[in-house]
Motif scaffolding. Structure first.
Motif, PDB file in Angstrom:
ATOM      1  N   GLU A   1      63.289  49.063  56.933  1.00 20.24           N
ATOM      2  CA  GLU A   1      62.892  48.215  55.812  1.00 20.24           C
ATOM      3  C   GLU A   1      64.150  47.487  55.349  1.00 20.24           C
ATOM      4  N   PHE A   2      64.040  46.197  55.027  1.00 23.01           N
ATOM      5  CA  PHE A   2      65.213  45.445  54.600  1.00 23.01           C
ATOM      6  C   PHE A   2      64.828  44.352  53.614  1.00 23.01           C
ATOM      7  N   LYS A   3      65.828  43.830  52.922  1.00 27.32           N
ATOM      8  CA  LYS A   3      65.617  42.736  51.980  1.00 27.32           C
ATOM      9  C   LYS A   3      66.249  41.484  52.578  1.00 27.32           C
ATOM     10  N   ARG A   4      65.461  40.407  52.630  1.00 26.93           N
ATOM     11  CA  ARG A   4      65.941  39.138  53.167  1.00 26.93           C
ATOM     12  C   ARG A   4      66.798  38.410  52.130  1.00 26.93           C
ATOM     13  N   ASP A   5      67.522  37.380  52.568  1.00 25.38           N
ATOM     14  CA  ASP A   5      68.368  36.588  51.676  1.00 25.38           C
ATOM     15  C   ASP A   5      67.577  35.956  50.541  1.00 25.38           C
ATOM     16  N   ASP A   6      66.295  35.649  50.783  1.00 25.73           N
ATOM     17  CA  ASP A   6      65.475  35.023  49.740  1.00 25.73           C
ATOM     18  C   ASP A   6      64.868  36.046  48.766  1.00 25.73           C
ATOM     19  N   GLY A   7      65.202  37.327  48.940  1.00 24.34           N
ATOM     20  CA  GLY A   7      64.727  38.375  48.046  1.00 24.34           C
ATOM     21  C   GLY A   7      63.458  39.065  48.500  1.00 24.34           C
ATOM     22  N   SER A   8      62.764  38.518  49.494  1.00 25.60           N
ATOM     23  CA  SER A   8      61.540  39.149  49.987  1.00 25.60           C
ATOM     24  C   SER A   8      61.902  40.352  50.864  1.00 25.60           C
ATOM     25  N   GLU A   9      60.931  41.244  51.020  1.00 30.23           N
ATOM     26  CA  GLU A   9      61.153  42.428  51.836  1.00 30.23           C
ATOM     27  C   GLU A   9      60.589  42.222  53.231  1.00 30.23           C
ATOM     28  N   GLY A  10      61.260  42.793  54.201  1.00 31.00           N
ATOM     29  CA  GLY A  10      60.808  42.721  55.583  1.00 31.00           C
ATOM     30  C   GLY A  10      60.820  44.097  56.208  1.00 31.00           C
ATOM     31  N   ILE A  11      60.103  44.242  57.305  1.00 30.89           N
ATOM     32  CA  ILE A  11      60.091  45.514  58.034  1.00 30.89           C
ATOM     33  C   ILE A  11      60.101  45.257  59.531  1.00 30.89           C
ATOM     34  N   TRP A  12      60.640  46.209  60.245  1.00 29.35           N
ATOM     35  CA  TRP A  12      60.556  46.265  61.700  1.00 29.35           C
ATOM     36  C   TRP A  12      59.879  47.590  62.035  1.00 29.35           C
TER      37      TRP A  12
END
Length: 51
Positions: free
Chosen positions: A26-37
């Motif tokens: 789980e990670f946070k993108r530069d734009d503040g949204s969250e992403g997952i792999w």
């Protein structure tokens, strides 16, 4: 036995449902949204699940 697992979404390659247990990162993108792999249980690729 409870077979109703929560899903992260579907694999963009094969369309298989990806259970939460297959979450890798789980990670946070530069734009503040969250992403997952996650790993797809069907095609065994690392993917970003889609709804």
């Amino acid at each position: 036995m409870n077979t109703d697992e929560s899903s992260l979404g579907r694999c963009p390659d094969c369309g298989e449902r990806v259970p939460e247990t297959w979450l890798l990162v789980e990670f946070k993108r530069d734009d503040g949204s969250e992403g997952i792999w996650a790993e797809c249980p069907a095609c065994e690729k690392v993917i970003a699940p889609e709804e």
